[in-house]
Structures are given as C-alpha cells and as structure tokens.
Design an enzyme around this catalytic site. Structure first.
Site, PDB file in Angstrom:
ATOM      1  N   CYS A  40       0.843  -1.189   0.000  1.00 57.32           N
ATOM      2  CA  CYS A  40       0.000   0.000   0.000  1.00 57.32           C
ATOM      3  C   CYS A  40       0.879   1.240   0.000  1.00 57.32           C
ATOM      4  O   CYS A  40       1.558   1.532   0.992  1.00 57.32           O
ATOM      5  CB  CYS A  40      -0.920  -0.018   1.223  1.00 57.32           C
ATOM      6  SG  CYS A  40      -1.958   1.446   1.344  1.00 57.32           S
ATOM      7  N   VAL A  81      -1.091  -2.299  -4.346  1.00 60.53           N
ATOM      8  CA  VAL A  81      -0.887  -3.447  -5.237  1.00 60.53           C
ATOM      9  C   VAL A  81      -1.158  -4.738  -4.464  1.00 60.53           C
ATOM     10  O   VAL A  81      -0.669  -4.916  -3.343  1.00 60.53           O
ATOM     11  CB  VAL A  81       0.547  -3.456  -5.798  1.00 60.53           C
ATOM     12  CG1 VAL A  81       0.743  -4.648  -6.722  1.00 60.53           C
ATOM     13  CG2 VAL A  81       0.839  -2.152  -6.540  1.00 60.53           C
ATOM     14  N   ASP A 102       8.072   0.395   3.109  1.00 55.30           N
ATOM     15  CA  ASP A 102       8.475   0.141   1.724  1.00 55.30           C
ATOM     16  C   ASP A 102       9.989   0.142   1.574  1.00 55.30           C
ATOM     17  O   ASP A 102      10.554  -0.646   0.806  1.00 55.30           O
ATOM     18  CB  ASP A 102       7.852   1.182   0.797  1.00 55.30           C
ATOM     19  CG  ASP A 102       8.171   2.622   1.205  1.00 55.30           C
ATOM     20  OD1 ASP A 102       8.359   2.881   2.408  1.00 55.30           O
ATOM     21  OD2 ASP A 102       8.215   3.495   0.318  1.00 55.30           O
ATOM     22  N   ARG A 103      10.665   0.971   2.367  1.00 60.40           N
ATOM     23  CA  ARG A 103      12.121   1.045   2.279  1.00 60.40           C
ATOM     24  C   ARG A 103      12.760  -0.194   2.901  1.00 60.40           C
ATOM     25  O   ARG A 103      13.768  -0.708   2.406  1.00 60.40           O
ATOM     26  CB  ARG A 103      12.612   2.326   2.947  1.00 60.40           C
ATOM     27  CG  ARG A 103      11.891   3.559   2.407  1.00 60.40           C
ATOM     28  CD  ARG A 103      12.414   4.855   2.946  1.00 60.40           C
ATOM     29  NE  ARG A 103      13.684   5.207   2.311  1.00 60.40           N
ATOM     30  CZ  ARG A 103      14.265   6.380   2.461  1.00 60.40           C
ATOM     31  NH1 ARG A 103      13.702   7.316   3.200  1.00 60.40           N
ATOM     32  NH2 ARG A 103      15.416   6.645   1.854  1.00 60.40           N
TER      33      ARG A 103
END
Length: 259
Positions: A7, A13, A109-110
C-alpha cells in the site's frame, strides 16, 4: 498461497504468490475509506475473472498509509482466516534490523526494498525507488538498511508546478526531444526530466564516495523504466522489487515460527 499487499501513497498493489511465482497482480487507488468488504468484493471479482484457483492461507502487508492497515487486517482475518504480517510491526521480523538513529521510524516500503535488493544482489547497494517520492535506500554489506535520501517524485513535482502557478498546465513526465524547450510544456518536461537525471546521478555518486566502496545501483517503481532507458544511471532495473521483498520477509517469518 500468499496474498502480498503493498500500500503506497497513490496506489495499492495486490499479488498472489503460490510459492514459486506470482499468479496475478492488481493495482487500485489507495483510499483509507475503503472497507474490508469492498476490498474483498473487488479482489474476488478479479480472481474469478482470471479463473485463478486461489486458496489464500497467508497475508503480508507493507503500508506507508497507516489509516489503511486496519481494514487490510480485517480483510485478512474475515475472509482468509489468517493474522497478517505487517512490515514495521514488532511481530514481523526482518532478516537484519535497520541501523538508523534511535526513534526513527523507517518506511515499510524502504525496509522491504532493502530485503529484496539484498536477496537478489547481495549487499553494498543503492535502491532507487521512483514512487510518489523518489527514495534512495542504502543497503550495507550484511543486508541492513542504514539510511538514504528522499526527494519529491517526478509526477509530484510537475503537479506542484501546476497547482502553484496558474499559468502552468498539467503535464506528464517524459523525455523531451531537446533540453532547451520552445514551449511551456517542453520547458516543464525538460526541467523535471533532466533535473531528476542530475538528482539521481549526484546523490548516488555522493553515497558511493561517502561509503568509499563499489556499490551497485538498482531501480524500481513506476517511472524507473523511463529513466533506465534514457541514461546510464543504474546497474539493474527490477519491476516488482517490493513484491519480491514481501515474499522473502514472509518466508523468513514462517521459518522463525517453525524453528
């Protein structure tokens, strides 16, 4: 089967992983108002449309939008009868902990990109992710996330110009034919495109100099193909890097639970 959910600020996705490959991937806009029931109706319709035999037993979530996580948790619990792993939460373990300032919350995300990059290419990496923001993630030789950089994304920069200056139109980012634009749209595209070429090259060069060692640069994200084909900036381009990282983190946690 694993349902992996990434997200982001703009899009979310969903991918179904059968242990060897992704059976399907779908993208929807990120909306924190969307309920678990709405997610399931949307997802189950797509699964049926593509005639996928999906027996989902596990769910893993990476989200840069905290308000969305609750309904995704409910989706996993109500419709797939499983407690999801949520990257960044204490019960979702990483192969190597991040080494950053105490109290720093690293974007999920990182962390996922770091795990994926290390799994595919080993350490001493710079991962450049072209999303809503353009992020630079530095991966140490042992696979730890050790920091990086963050800049507005290319599309965001163009949108900001359009919103802040009444005379400037909304345009899409693309490689202009010339550096010197002869109309407003060409000038905007030149400034943002070549500006980002310079931004990426300069930050990566300075990271390499600061680390004082050879480092591989890999790119991912929506605008990565545009920059990958235009300049010799990256060693590799990976389309679904974040999704790959989610499968690696899921496998790692399952192994820890069984050991």
């Amino acid at each position: 089967m694993l349902l992996a959910i990434d997200c982001g600020n703009t899009n979310t996705v969903f991918s179904i992983w059968d242990g060897e490959k992704f059976l399907a991937t779908w993208r929807t806009s990120t909306e924190h108002q969307r309920t678990a029931d709405q997610y399931y109706v949307w997802l189950s319709t797509l699964i049926a449309f593509q005639k996928i035999e999906a027996d989902i037993t596990d769910v893993i979530i990476s989200s840069t939008v905290p308000r969305v996580v609750f309904n995704l948790r409910v989706l996993a619990d109500r419709y797939f009868n499983t407690r999801p792993y949520v990257v960044g939460k204490p019960d979702c373990l990483l192969p190597v902990d991040a080494r950053v300032d105490v109290g720093t919350n690293v974007g999920p995300d990182r962390l996922v990109n770091t795990v994926a990059g290390y799994d595919l290419y080993g350490g001493d990496l710079i991962v450049v992710d072209f999303g809503t923001a353009t992020t630079f993630d530095v991966v140490a030789s042992d696979g730890a996330y050790i920091g990086g950089g963050l800049a507005p994304g290319g599309d965001l920069s163009l949108e900001a110009l359009h919103l802040a200056a009444a005379a400037l139109p909304h345009v899409d980012i693309s490689k202009p034919q010339r550096v010197v634009g002869t109309n407003t749209v060409a000038c905007m595209q030149s400034g943002v495109f070549w500006g980002y070429i310079g931004l990426v090259r300069e930050i990566c060069d300075r990271i390499k100099a600061e680390r004082d060692r050879p480092m591989k640069v890999i790119s991912t994200g929506g605008l990565a193909p545009l920059f990958q084909q235009s300049e010799d900036l990256f060693d590799e381009w990976v389309d679904a890097l974040t999704m790959h990282g989610l499968t690696v983190i899921h496998d790692y946690n399952k192994r820890q639970e069984s050991s």
